[in-house]
Scaffold this motif. Structure first.
Motif, PDB file in Angstrom:
ATOM      1  N   LEU A  32       0.822  -1.211   0.000  1.00  0.00           N
ATOM      2  CA  LEU A  32       0.000   0.000   0.000  1.00  0.00           C
ATOM      3  C   LEU A  32       0.856   1.262   0.000  1.00  0.00           C
ATOM      4  O   LEU A  32       0.552   2.235  -0.706  1.00  0.00           O
ATOM      5  CB  LEU A  32      -0.933  -0.008   1.222  1.00  0.00           C
ATOM      6  N   ARG A  33       1.936   1.257   0.779  1.00  0.00           N
ATOM      7  CA  ARG A  33       2.824   2.429   0.811  1.00  0.00           C
ATOM      8  C   ARG A  33       3.449   2.673  -0.562  1.00  0.00           C
ATOM      9  O   ARG A  33       3.560   3.818  -1.012  1.00  0.00           O
ATOM     10  CB  ARG A  33       3.905   2.238   1.881  1.00  0.00           C
ATOM     11  N   ASN A  34       3.857   1.589  -1.218  1.00  0.00           N
ATOM     12  CA  ASN A  34       4.442   1.737  -2.557  1.00  0.00           C
ATOM     13  C   ASN A  34       3.422   2.280  -3.549  1.00  0.00           C
ATOM     14  O   ASN A  34       3.739   3.124  -4.396  1.00  0.00           O
ATOM     15  CB  ASN A  34       4.974   0.389  -3.054  1.00  0.00           C
ATOM     16  N   GLU A  35       2.195   1.804  -3.430  1.00  0.00           N
ATOM     17  CA  GLU A  35       1.155   2.278  -4.345  1.00  0.00           C
ATOM     18  C   GLU A  35       0.823   3.742  -4.097  1.00  0.00           C
ATOM     19  O   GLU A  35       0.611   4.517  -5.049  1.00  0.00           O
ATOM     20  CB  GLU A  35      -0.104   1.417  -4.176  1.00  0.00           C
ATOM     21  N   LEU A  36       0.811   4.145  -2.824  1.00  0.00           N
ATOM     22  CA  LEU A  36       0.537   5.544  -2.496  1.00  0.00           C
ATOM     23  C   LEU A  36       1.580   6.479  -3.095  1.00  0.00           C
ATOM     24  O   LEU A  36       1.266   7.598  -3.518  1.00  0.00           O
ATOM     25  CB  LEU A  36       0.484   5.721  -0.973  1.00  0.00           C
ATOM     26  N   SER A  65      -3.966   4.974  -6.073  1.00  0.00           N
ATOM     27  CA  SER A  65      -3.417   5.655  -4.902  1.00  0.00           C
ATOM     28  C   SER A  65      -4.352   6.749  -4.408  1.00  0.00           C
ATOM     29  O   SER A  65      -4.440   7.010  -3.201  1.00  0.00           O
ATOM     30  CB  SER A  65      -2.037   6.242  -5.230  1.00  0.00           C
ATOM     31  N   LYS A  66      -5.077   7.388  -5.338  1.00  0.00           N
ATOM     32  CA  LYS A  66      -6.010   8.444  -4.934  1.00  0.00           C
ATOM     33  C   LYS A  66      -7.171   7.861  -4.134  1.00  0.00           C
ATOM     34  O   LYS A  66      -7.610   8.437  -3.136  1.00  0.00           O
ATOM     35  CB  LYS A  66      -6.538   9.171  -6.180  1.00  0.00           C
ATOM     36  N   VAL A  67      -7.661   6.693  -4.584  1.00  0.00           N
ATOM     37  CA  VAL A  67      -8.749   6.034  -3.858  1.00  0.00           C
ATOM     38  C   VAL A  67      -8.274   5.614  -2.472  1.00  0.00           C
ATOM     39  O   VAL A  67      -8.970   5.812  -1.468  1.00  0.00           O
ATOM     40  CB  VAL A  67      -9.256   4.805  -4.645  1.00  0.00           C
TER      41      VAL A  67
END
Length: 537
Positions: A387-391, A398-400
């Protein structure tokens, strides 16, 4: 011995329940020699193991439990419809032997709503009843109303004392009140029962004497939030059972009974659990989606579908769906943006060894994952890291994720599974299996993983006490400018326990869970882990 001591003694020894059962037996059997009959009944009590083993129908013969309809050929429902509430109360013991629902007509759908005191059961139950056109029943209100209307009755005076101290009302009395209420509303399409059952014994009694519910809604809420809500309610409503001592006792009872009750309904595939710390409209949206799927899978909701706010995301709370899937939406919706960015086939993925690692903060799972990767050649995946990488990628996803987490909710379960699937498929050619850390965070995630991929071969639960984890977290953060204080650590642990209890219970029923004693030295814990993993190869 004063009067209060005597009452407490009778309640503790289950004497009212014994007398109730003996009276039922006398009324049904009508023996020529009642003294001899009672002596034989008391001997049976000894053989059963004591008063706590006696049920309302212990001394009712089998043929009496399925009596024909009352009032000639009229159905039992028609008979009761002509009686006043007073008459019904006076004949409670007489009607207990009859079936609650008319076997010649469709049974109404039954939804039970359970949760800790102050979790919002009443609010959500009323919303469910209004949306679907169901009848609402509050078990607490039933008992309080009966206590108020029969204040001179010794039995109900004793029950009032029990409730005021935070204990549960006698089981058979509660069941009787529910049955009487149900028999007064024979024509309802559905019924929502708020605040019942409180423990497994009550659940068993409900199924034995009434029916198996169609759905159980469990509202999970942090203890501190429950306390705050109860104290606020006490100020606003002045309920006698919301006093401080009773509140503490009720919370203790709930904590002791919640996990076994959740597990019981899990095994029957009946329960869905929702994070009740959120805004009540968000909680209700999630419940509505679940009820639509469970009770109305082939048609639109019974009523009120236009009242929901479509902007509320149903998949963004800490919902712990503990027993039933939402309706399968198809594989094309697994990736919410319709992209297929990974190469390995799903069939190859399903053949890989998959291990879930579940443990609280400070349980040592991070250290052990590193050692297991080195020994077995696994690929270690952490949903938090994904999740951190995607953010940081700036993608549409990442916006969602960012918008959802900004509201204090978990990242959408669909996106989490999407990221996990992509990472697994990307590593298919270079791994001997996957060690997935901190997943699933909710039972719904585990159910969805099973549906899309497969069940894990092994689920490891790092069993570590709160004291040990707290001590480790404090030592780990010594000297750090961002060290967690005691309150922050306690909150992290409470969040973990609240989420992990249903998950652990779910996998325990599927015999995939192996609990590891994580209290010892890292080397000792590692040996236990190796033994567990070797068993699946």
């Amino acid at each position: 011995m004063n009067t209060n001591d005597a009452k407490e003694y009778l309640a503790r020894r289950e004497i009212p329940q014994l007398f109730e059962s003996l009276l039922n037996g006398l009324m049904c059997s009508k023996p020529e020699d009642p003294v001899e009959y009672l002596e034989s009944c008391l001997q049976k009590v000894k053989e059963l193991g004591g008063c706590d083993k006696v049920k309302w129908d212990t001394f009712v013969s089998q043929e009496k439990k399925t009596l024909p309809p009352l009032n000639g050929g009229q159905s039992r429902r028609s008979f009761l419809r002509n009686e006043s509430d007073t008459d019904l109360s006076e004949t409670a013991e007489l009607i207990e032997e009859y079936e609650v629902f008319d076997p010649t007509r469709p049974r109404p759908k039954i939804i039970l709503v359970i949760g800790g005191p102050g979790s919002g059961k009443g609010t959500q139950s009323l919303k469910i009843a209004e949306r679907y056109g169901f009848q609402y029943i509050s078990v607490g209100e039933l008992l309080r109303k009966k206590i108020h209307s029969t204040s001179s009755n010794r039995k109900w005076s004793l029950i009032a004392k029990i409730i005021t101290t935070g204990e549960l009302a006698p089981q058979e009395t509660t069941i009787t009140e529910i049955k009487q209420k149900l028999m007064q509303i024979p024509d309802e399409e559905g019924i929502v029962i708020d605040g019942f059952p409180r423990d497994v014994a009550q659940a068993l009694s409900f199924e034995d004497q009434i029916c198996t519910p169609d759905l159980v809604v469990f509202l999970a809420c942090a203890n501190q939030r429950l306390k705050e809500r109860l104290l606020k309610r006490a100020e606003q409503q002045g309920r006698p059972d919301d006093n401080l001592k009773a509140t503490q006792r009720r919370l203790i009872n709930f904590k002791q009974n919640a996990a076994p009750l959740v597990k019981y309904f899990q095994e029957k595939g009946l329960i869905m659990t929702f994070d009740a710390d959120r805004d009540e409209d968000e909680v209700f949206y999630d419940i509505s989606m679940a009820v639509d799927s469970k009770l109305f899978p082939n048609k639109e909701a019974a009523a009120g579908s236009g009242d929901l706010d479509p902007s509320v995301l149903s998949d963004t709370g800490e919902n712990v769906d503990t027993g039933s899937d939402y309706e399968d939406q198809g594989d094309d919706q697994l990736n919410v943006f319709g992209e297929d960015t990974v190469g390995g086939s799903m069939e190859d993925l399903r053949k890989c060894k998959i291990i879930f690692m579940i443990g609280g903060p400070g349980s040592g799972k991070g250290t052990q994952c590193g050692k297991l990767v080195e020994k077995y050649g696994f690929t270690h995946l952490s949903t938090g890291e994904l999740l951190r990488n995607e953010l940081s990628s700036g993608s549409e996803r990442s916006k969602v994720i960012r918008d959802t987490m900004a509201r204090g909710a978990l990242a959408p379960a669909g996106i989490v599974l999407e990221l996990l699937t992509e990472a697994m498929r990307a590593n298919l050619g270079s791994t001997k299996g996957f060690l997935i850390d901190d997943y699933p965070r909710e039972v719904k995630q585990g159910e969805e993983f099973r549906r899309r991929i497969r069940d894990p071969h092994l689920v490891i639960g790092m069993d570590c006490s709160a004291d040990t984890m707290t001590d480790r977290l404090r030592r780990r953060s010594q000297g750090s400018p961002h060290a967690d204080d005691s309150t922050a650590i306690a909150k992290r642990l409470e969040t973990y326990y609240r989420a992990s209890i249903p998950v652990m219970a779910y996998y325990e029923t599927k015999t995939q869970l192996r609990k590891i004693n994580a209290e010892g030295a890292p080397e000792e814990v590692f040996l236990q882990l190796c033994t567990a993993i070797d068993s699946i190869f």
